[in-house]
Design an enzyme around this catalytic site. Structure first.
Site, PDB file in Angstrom:
ATOM      1  N   ASN A   9       0.864  -1.179   0.000  1.00  0.00           N
ATOM      2  CA  ASN A   9       0.000   0.000   0.000  1.00  0.00           C
ATOM      3  C   ASN A   9       0.901   1.230   0.000  1.00  0.00           C
ATOM      4  O   ASN A   9       1.476   1.581   1.030  1.00  0.00           O
ATOM      5  CB  ASN A   9      -0.903  -0.023   1.248  1.00  0.00           C
ATOM      6  CG  ASN A   9      -1.737   1.238   1.376  1.00  0.00           C
ATOM      7  OD1 ASN A   9      -1.794   2.057   0.448  1.00  0.00           O
ATOM      8  ND2 ASN A   9      -2.387   1.399   2.523  1.00  0.00           N
ATOM      9  N   TRP A  10       1.016   1.852  -1.157  1.00  0.00           N
ATOM     10  CA  TRP A  10       1.945   2.984  -1.280  1.00  0.00           C
ATOM     11  C   TRP A  10       1.360   4.284  -0.736  1.00  0.00           C
ATOM     12  O   TRP A  10       2.051   5.307  -0.720  1.00  0.00           O
ATOM     13  CB  TRP A  10       2.372   3.155  -2.748  1.00  0.00           C
ATOM     14  CG  TRP A  10       3.391   2.152  -3.192  1.00  0.00           C
ATOM     15  CD1 TRP A  10       4.048   1.235  -2.404  1.00  0.00           C
ATOM     16  CD2 TRP A  10       3.887   1.951  -4.524  1.00  0.00           C
ATOM     17  NE1 TRP A  10       4.919   0.486  -3.171  1.00  0.00           N
ATOM     18  CE2 TRP A  10       4.837   0.910  -4.474  1.00  0.00           C
ATOM     19  CE3 TRP A  10       3.615   2.553  -5.754  1.00  0.00           C
ATOM     20  CZ2 TRP A  10       5.521   0.464  -5.609  1.00  0.00           C
ATOM     21  CZ3 TRP A  10       4.296   2.109  -6.885  1.00  0.00           C
ATOM     22  CH2 TRP A  10       5.244   1.074  -6.805  1.00  0.00           C
ATOM     23  N   LYS A  11       0.101   4.265  -0.327  1.00  0.00           N
ATOM     24  CA  LYS A  11      -0.526   5.472   0.244  1.00  0.00           C
ATOM     25  C   LYS A  11      -0.262   6.672  -0.670  1.00  0.00           C
ATOM     26  O   LYS A  11      -0.392   6.549  -1.877  1.00  0.00           O
ATOM     27  CB  LYS A  11      -0.034   5.687   1.681  1.00  0.00           C
ATOM     28  CG  LYS A  11      -0.235   4.411   2.529  1.00  0.00           C
ATOM     29  CD  LYS A  11      -0.082   4.620   3.995  1.00  0.00           C
ATOM     30  CE  LYS A  11      -0.323   3.283   4.712  1.00  0.00           C
ATOM     31  NZ  LYS A  11      -0.307   3.377   6.143  1.00  0.00           N
ATOM     32  N   HIS A  96      -9.842   1.097   4.401  1.00  0.00           N
ATOM     33  CA  HIS A  96      -8.555   1.246   5.096  1.00  0.00           C
ATOM     34  C   HIS A  96      -8.750   2.199   6.278  1.00  0.00           C
ATOM     35  O   HIS A  96      -9.528   3.153   6.200  1.00  0.00           O
ATOM     36  CB  HIS A  96      -7.498   1.793   4.135  1.00  0.00           C
ATOM     37  CG  HIS A  96      -6.139   1.808   4.742  1.00  0.00           C
ATOM     38  ND1 HIS A  96      -5.726   2.835   5.551  1.00  0.00           N
ATOM     39  CD2 HIS A  96      -5.129   0.908   4.715  1.00  0.00           C
ATOM     40  CE1 HIS A  96      -4.500   2.557   5.984  1.00  0.00           C
ATOM     41  NE2 HIS A  96      -4.117   1.394   5.490  1.00  0.00           N
ATOM     42  N   GLU A  98      -7.146   4.598   7.408  1.00  0.00           N
ATOM     43  CA  GLU A  98      -6.967   6.032   7.128  1.00  0.00           C
ATOM     44  C   GLU A  98      -8.195   6.601   6.426  1.00  0.00           C
ATOM     45  O   GLU A  98      -8.588   7.751   6.659  1.00  0.00           O
ATOM     46  CB  GLU A  98      -5.675   6.247   6.323  1.00  0.00           C
ATOM     47  CG  GLU A  98      -4.456   6.076   7.231  1.00  0.00           C
ATOM     48  CD  GLU A  98      -3.231   5.505   6.566  1.00  0.00           C
ATOM     49  OE1 GLU A  98      -3.121   5.547   5.335  1.00  0.00           O
ATOM     50  OE2 GLU A  98      -2.359   4.987   7.303  1.00  0.00           O
ATOM     51  N   GLU A 168      -5.976  -5.059  10.130  1.00  0.00           N
ATOM     52  CA  GLU A 168      -4.964  -4.047  10.410  1.00  0.00           C
ATOM     53  C   GLU A 168      -5.339  -3.276  11.674  1.00  0.00           C
ATOM     54  O   GLU A 168      -6.122  -2.323  11.610  1.00  0.00           O
ATOM     55  CB  GLU A 168      -4.863  -3.056   9.245  1.00  0.00           C
ATOM     56  CG  GLU A 168      -4.431  -3.692   7.944  1.00  0.00           C
ATOM     57  CD  GLU A 168      -3.793  -2.652   7.019  1.00  0.00           C
ATOM     58  OE1 GLU A 168      -2.643  -2.858   6.638  1.00  0.00           O
ATOM     59  OE2 GLU A 168      -4.434  -1.653   6.709  1.00  0.00           O
ATOM     60  N   GLY A 174       1.753   2.251  10.919  1.00  0.00           N
ATOM     61  CA  GLY A 174       2.707   3.355  10.828  1.00  0.00           C
ATOM     62  C   GLY A 174       3.305   3.762  12.163  1.00  0.00           C
ATOM     63  O   GLY A 174       3.900   4.831  12.280  1.00  0.00           O
ATOM     64  N   SER A 211       2.712  -2.008  10.534  1.00  0.00           N
ATOM     65  CA  SER A 211       4.132  -2.019  10.884  1.00  0.00           C
ATOM     66  C   SER A 211       4.828  -3.348  10.571  1.00  0.00           C
ATOM     67  O   SER A 211       5.715  -3.771  11.311  1.00  0.00           O
ATOM     68  CB  SER A 211       4.336  -1.632  12.355  1.00  0.00           C
ATOM     69  OG  SER A 211       3.981  -0.266  12.545  1.00  0.00           O
TER      70      SER A 211
HETATM   71  P1  PGA Z   1       2.381   0.388   7.666  1.00  0.00           P
HETATM   72  O1  PGA Z   1       0.953   0.570   6.945  1.00  0.00           O
HETATM   73  O2  PGA Z   1       2.968  -0.904   7.124  1.00  0.00           O
HETATM   74  O3  PGA Z   1       3.178   1.596   7.268  1.00  0.00           O
HETATM   75  O4  PGA Z   1       2.121   0.292   9.127  1.00  0.00           O
HETATM   76  C1  PGA Z   1       0.125  -0.526   6.716  1.00  0.00           C
HETATM   77  C2  PGA Z   1      -1.165  -0.088   6.063  1.00  0.00           C
HETATM   78  O5  PGA Z   1      -1.678   0.997   6.416  1.00  0.00           O
HETATM   79  O6  PGA Z   1      -1.711  -0.774   5.178  1.00  0.00           O
END
Ligand code: PGA
Length: 247
Positions: A9-11, A96, A98, A168, A174, A211
């Site tokens: 997931n490159w966000k 997700h 976020e 998640e 993160g 993470s």
């Molecule tokens: P992260 O993000 O690996 O940077 O914790 C995971 C995600 O949000 O899919």
């Protein structure tokens, strides 16, 4: 043999040029392997470049981070499923954390998106996960089961195995704090039991995210409950990500 999905997931990172440079380095390091799928979720503007850069690799799929459930219309800023497909997406993230917690995506919206994706033949990756205060209050199972039920509200039993679930925990995303392999597996078992109750026929793929990095991915994937990982930060560098997928 268990099929493993390594989802990146490159966000809000990597434009078209960076994606092409990433693919060139990454593909030179990672040959196709039996039982391993590599999925990339770049920003929407990067989808066509990423699809082109990974073209010809049957083990790679490219997906959207976010779609709207309507096929077209006056929805400024949104990407429809047909538009994402035209840009090369064959899968999409839904719900997700976020999107849920920063942009107000609701349980009800996740259900509409999952149903619309399945109708279009695009694989939904439904993300679920509890916040820290919910975990501390002993509500983890209740939260993920509520999110699962809402996300799958429009999915009947024969189609359940076309959905991928990503567990998640919000407190692990993160933050450098990952769930222990045992904690992750315990929540996966709760989700799997519910999928069976709902009539899932085959094994539904359940990924862990939060993470995940080169230091913890091997121990996490030793848990038979995990069908792969969904990774943000550690998927941005082609060498680091190649190291993780090669295990
Ligand atoms: P992260 O993000 O690996 O940077 O914790 C995971 C995600 O949000 O899919």
């Amino acid at each position: 043999m268990r099929r493993l999905i390594f989802a990146a997931n490159w966000k809000m990172h990597h434009g078209p040029r960076a994606a092409a440079a990433f693919a060139e380095k990454f593909l030179a390091l990672v040959a196709p392997a039996e039982g391993r799928d590599l999925w990339f979720f770049p920003p929407a503007v990067t989808l066509p470049a990423a699809a082109r850069a990974f073209e010809g690799r049957a083990d790679v799929r490219v997906g959207a981070q976010h779609v709207h459930w309507e096929a077209k219309g006056a929805y400024t800023g949104e990407t429809s499923i047909p538009l994402a497909q035209e840009a090369g997406a064959t899968t999409a993230l839904v719900g997700h954390s976020e999107r849920r917690h920063l942009f107000g995506e609701t349980d009800e919206q996740t259900g509409r998106k999952v149903a619309a994706l399945l109708a279009a033949g695009v694989t939904p990756v439904l993300c679920v996960g509890e916040k820290l205060e919910e975990r501390e209050a002993g509500q983890t199972d209740a939260v993920v089961l509520r999110q699962l039920a809402a996300g799958l509200a429009g999915v009947d039993a024969p189609h359940l195995e076309r959905v991928v679930i990503a567990y998640e925990p919000v407190w692990a995303i993160g933050t450098g704090r990952n769930a222990t392999p045992e904690d992750a597996a315990a929540v996966h078992r709760v989700l799997r039991r519910e999928l069976q109750v709902r009539g899932a026929r085959g094994r539904v793929s359940i990924l862990y995210g939060g993470s995940v990095n080169a230091a913890n991915s091997v121990a996490l994937l030793e848990q038979e409950e995990l069908d792969g990982v969904l990774v943000g930060g550690a998927s941005l560098d082609p060498e680091v990500w190649a190291g993780i997928v090669r295990r």
